[in-house]
Write a protein that holds these residues in place. Structure first.
Motif, short mmCIF file in Angstrom:
data_model
loop_
_atom_site.label_atom_id
_atom_site.label_comp_id
_atom_site.label_asym_id
_atom_site.label_seq_id
_atom_site.Cartn_x
_atom_site.Cartn_y
_atom_site.Cartn_z
N ALA A 239 3.36 11.88 -10.19
CA ALA A 239 3.19 10.58 -10.64
C ALA A 239 3.08 9.69 -9.54
O ALA A 239 4.11 8.98 -9.00
CB ALA A 239 4.75 10.39 -11.02
N PRO A 240 1.59 9.58 -9.12
CA PRO A 240 1.56 8.73 -7.79
C PRO A 240 1.46 7.20 -8.59
O PRO A 240 1.24 7.11 -9.63
CB PRO A 240 0.01 9.19 -7.48
CG PRO A 240 -0.60 9.74 -8.59
CD PRO A 240 0.67 10.36 -9.60
N GLY A 241 1.58 6.28 -7.55
CA GLY A 241 1.40 4.84 -8.22
C GLY A 241 2.55 4.22 -8.33
O GLY A 241 3.61 4.96 -8.52
N LEU A 242 2.14 3.07 -9.14
CA LEU A 242 3.52 2.23 -9.66
C LEU A 242 4.13 3.01 -10.84
O LEU A 242 3.55 3.66 -11.74
CB LEU A 242 3.01 1.08 -10.23
CG LEU A 242 2.41 -0.12 -9.16
CD1 LEU A 242 2.06 -1.14 -9.85
CD2 LEU A 242 3.72 -0.38 -8.21
N THR B 72 -5.60 3.72 -8.81
CA THR B 72 -4.68 4.94 -8.82
C THR B 72 -3.28 4.42 -9.08
O THR B 72 -2.20 5.18 -8.87
CB THR B 72 -4.76 5.67 -7.46
OG1 THR B 72 -4.71 4.91 -6.59
CG2 THR B 72 -6.20 6.35 -7.42
N GLY B 73 -3.21 2.88 -8.88
CA GLY B 73 -1.83 2.50 -8.95
C GLY B 73 -1.19 2.46 -7.52
O GLY B 73 0.25 1.97 -7.53
N THR B 74 -1.82 2.97 -6.51
CA THR B 74 -1.21 3.01 -5.41
C THR B 74 -1.16 1.90 -4.27
O THR B 74 -0.62 1.90 -3.41
CB THR B 74 -1.52 4.35 -4.40
OG1 THR B 74 -2.76 4.12 -4.12
CG2 THR B 74 -1.31 5.67 -5.37
N GLN B 75 -1.81 0.75 -4.65
CA GLN B 75 -1.81 -0.47 -4.12
C GLN B 75 -1.82 -1.55 -4.78
O GLN B 75 -2.38 -1.50 -5.95
CB GLN B 75 -3.29 -0.38 -3.19
CG GLN B 75 -3.69 -1.71 -2.49
CD GLN B 75 -4.61 -1.78 -1.51
OE1 GLN B 75 -5.02 -0.95 -0.85
NE2 GLN B 75 -5.71 -2.75 -1.97
N LEU B 76 -0.82 -2.77 -4.63
CA LEU B 76 -0.68 -3.82 -5.24
C LEU B 76 -0.98 -5.13 -4.40
O LEU B 76 -0.30 -5.16 -3.29
CB LEU B 76 0.90 -3.70 -5.73
CG LEU B 76 1.15 -5.12 -6.25
CD1 LEU B 76 0.50 -5.55 -7.70
CD2 LEU B 76 2.69 -5.00 -6.53
N ARG B 77 -1.69 -6.01 -5.04
CA ARG B 77 -1.83 -7.11 -4.37
C ARG B 77 -1.35 -8.32 -5.29
O ARG B 77 -1.63 -8.50 -6.42
CB ARG B 77 -3.42 -7.64 -4.06
CG ARG B 77 -3.62 -8.98 -3.26
CD ARG B 77 -5.01 -9.12 -2.89
NE ARG B 77 -5.06 -10.33 -1.94
CZ ARG B 77 -5.55 -11.57 -2.46
NH1 ARG B 77 -5.77 -11.64 -3.82
NH2 ARG B 77 -5.71 -12.80 -1.86
N ARG C 109 0.70 -1.24 -0.01
CA ARG C 109 0.02 0.06 0.19
C ARG C 109 0.76 1.15 -0.03
O ARG C 109 2.16 1.20 0.12
CB ARG C 109 -0.99 -0.11 1.19
CG ARG C 109 -1.80 -0.92 1.15
CD ARG C 109 -2.80 -1.22 2.53
NE ARG C 109 -3.59 -2.13 2.43
CZ ARG C 109 -4.47 -2.56 3.53
NH1 ARG C 109 -4.20 -2.12 4.72
NH2 ARG C 109 -5.46 -3.46 3.42
N ASN C 110 0.47 2.38 -0.10
CA ASN C 110 0.78 3.81 -0.21
C ASN C 110 1.77 3.86 -1.06
O ASN C 110 2.96 4.40 -0.97
CB ASN C 110 1.35 3.96 1.17
CG ASN C 110 0.20 4.04 2.12
OD1 ASN C 110 -1.06 4.43 1.84
ND2 ASN C 110 0.38 3.58 3.29
N ILE C 111 1.93 3.22 -2.48
CA ILE C 111 2.90 3.34 -3.36
C ILE C 111 2.96 4.71 -4.04
O ILE C 111 2.19 4.91 -4.88
CB ILE C 111 2.74 2.28 -4.56
CG1 ILE C 111 2.51 0.88 -3.82
CG2 ILE C 111 3.93 2.57 -5.63
CD1 ILE C 111 2.28 -0.04 -4.94
N ARG C 112 3.80 5.82 -3.54
CA ARG C 112 3.93 6.93 -3.99
C ARG C 112 2.70 7.79 -3.83
O ARG C 112 2.08 8.50 -4.77
CB ARG C 112 4.48 7.18 -5.38
CG ARG C 112 5.72 6.64 -5.59
CD ARG C 112 6.27 6.61 -6.93
NE ARG C 112 7.42 5.76 -7.23
CZ ARG C 112 7.85 4.45 -7.43
NH1 ARG C 112 6.51 3.93 -7.66
NH2 ARG C 112 8.79 4.07 -7.56
N SER C 113 1.96 7.53 -2.79
CA SER C 113 0.57 7.98 -2.58
C SER C 113 0.84 9.61 -2.39
O SER C 113 -0.17 10.24 -2.48
CB SER C 113 -0.09 7.42 -1.44
OG SER C 113 0.66 7.34 -0.23
#
Length: 419
Positions: A55-58, A83-88, A46-50
């Motif tokens: 350029a938020p997210g991955l 938004t690309g800010t969370q990855l599972r 979580r919180n990937i460049r949030s």
């Protein structure tokens, strides 16, 4: 190459859930995915460049790395929010085989970014991995390792764990640069081949524990200056400068020059995508100019220490500010620093050695390193959390080195058993 400015991990996992949760963004992104595949444990990041507005997210290179992992596995599930800010990431089975991936011009990272953490995965695939990557091969040594560095340092380390050391193997692990491509436009082609860990015999399907505790004496130094669309005289000047400094240490120093132009050539007419990585010829270079130097120190005990550097391509104004003589002296100084630290492996290979040591059978694996980098310290904490292996760290005040040892988890190549 992993950045030494990685922040401490603030991850947490629930004892009642198999999913490991990380709340500190893309820190140790590749290593987390690698350990997830090896331990078969899903992860949630979580919180990937949030907090980033622009350029938020991955990032694009992280998405490309996820695509690459999906290509060498079967049954992997990747879920990214809007938004690309969370990855599972739910890991599947490592398959391997023939895989091709392209970096593209918009990708700011080199092929070494993708290769670095595929190295501990490839021996445990179902089929031997024959990977072809296209993109930047040279010019980004401040962020990523070059294929030459990985070939000189990581491949011998893999073989010390018994990977590809069997007599009946067709080929050992190999990294072959088919075509050079300097930053920022790239255009290079790299082929990586790695056999699987065999299951025949006692302890089949497992790697061998290592005992790298004595560096010995440095007996020779070898190096290469790679230039793309730069006059060959510049590469010769850099090689001469590096040899002048290294001759103060020992006389057996040899630095080659490898100059490339836009034209390609084939040494034996074999196609670049050949299954035999030893028979692929050169194919020129990409459109960008660049120059990279890597030096290898070989010891009497058979260990290697590698250092590399390249011309700065971060901005157009930086071109021309570093002379070839400065490049050669910088590379020599970096190698001398690695030798001074006294480790049996160089700093960039610490995390790879720690991951493989944690997968060894239930026997003691030991390695002596010079100075633990910040990224390596965070890697040890992540291995303890995800693999459940804790390293014993003993500083040696006499040699100013650090001796690390552990009892491995006894990881086996279960994908190979299903054939």
């Amino acid at each position: 190459m992993p950045s030494s400015s990685a922040r401490p991990s603030s991850s947490s996992s629930s004892a009642n859930s198999s999913t490991i949760k990380f709340h500190d963004g893309a820190t140790q992104f590749r290593l987390r995915l690698t350990l997830s595949l090896l331990t078969h444990r899903p992860i949630l990041i979580r919180n990937i460049r949030s907090s980033s507005i622009e350029a938020p997210g991955l990032a694009p290179h992280e998405v490309s790395y996820l695509r690459l992992l999906d290509g060498i596995t079967n049954g992997t599930t990747i879920e990214i929010n809007a938004t690309g800010t969370q990855l599972r990431f739910v890991p599947g089975m490592l398959v391997g085989g023939e895989v091709a991936a392209a970096g593209g011009v918009a990708n700011p990272r080199s092929v070494g970014y993708y290769l670095e953490f595929l190295l501990p995965l490839s021996p445990f695939c179902k089929l031997p991995l024959n990977l072809t990557l296209t993109g930047i091969t040279d010019g980004l040594t401040t962020k990523d390792p070059s294929p030459d560095y990985l070939g000189a340092s990581a491949i011998p380390l893999l073989q010390s764990f018994g990977i590809g050391a069997e007599v009946d193997e067709d080929f050992p692990p190999t990294i072959k640069v088919i075509k050079r491509g300097a930053a920022p436009l790239g255009g290079g082609v790299v082929q990586y081949y790695c056999p699987t860990v065999k299951r025949s015999g006692v302890g089949g399907g497992e790697i061998h524990p290592i005992d790298l505790t004595d560096l010995g004496k440095i007996k020779r130094i070898r190096g290469t200056v790679v230039s793309c669309r730069i006059p060959p005289s510049s590469a010769a000047r850099a090689a001469h400068s590096a040899k002048g400094m290294m001759h103060r240490l020992l006389p057996d120093v040899w630095v080659h020059t490898d100059c490339h132009t836009g034209r390609g050539k084939r040494g034996d007419g074999t196609a670049a995508g050949s299954a035999n990585p030893r028979k692929a010829g050169k194919a020129g270079c990409g459109p960008s100019p660049g120059m990279t130097m890597h030096l290898t120190a070989q010891s009497t005990e058979g260990h290697v220490l590698v250092a590399e550097t390249s011309l700065d391509v971060s901005s157009s104004g930086a071109r021309g500010k570093m002379l070839p003589e400065d490049l050669g002296q910088k590379a020599a100084a970096l190698l001398l620093e690695e030798i001074r630290r006294g480790g049996c492996i160089d700093t960039g290979m610490q995390s790879l050695a720690f991951v493989l040591m944690s997968l060894c059978p239930g026997d003691v694996a030991r390695v002596r390193v010079g100075t633990l980098s910040k990224y390596s310290i965070e890697a040890l904490r992540l291995i303890k959390e995800m693999v459940g292996i804790e390293f014993k760290v003993v500083p040696d005040e006499e040699t100013r080195t650090v001796l690390l040892s552990c009892l491995g988890s006894g990881y086996r190549n279960m994908a190979k058993a299903s054939t």
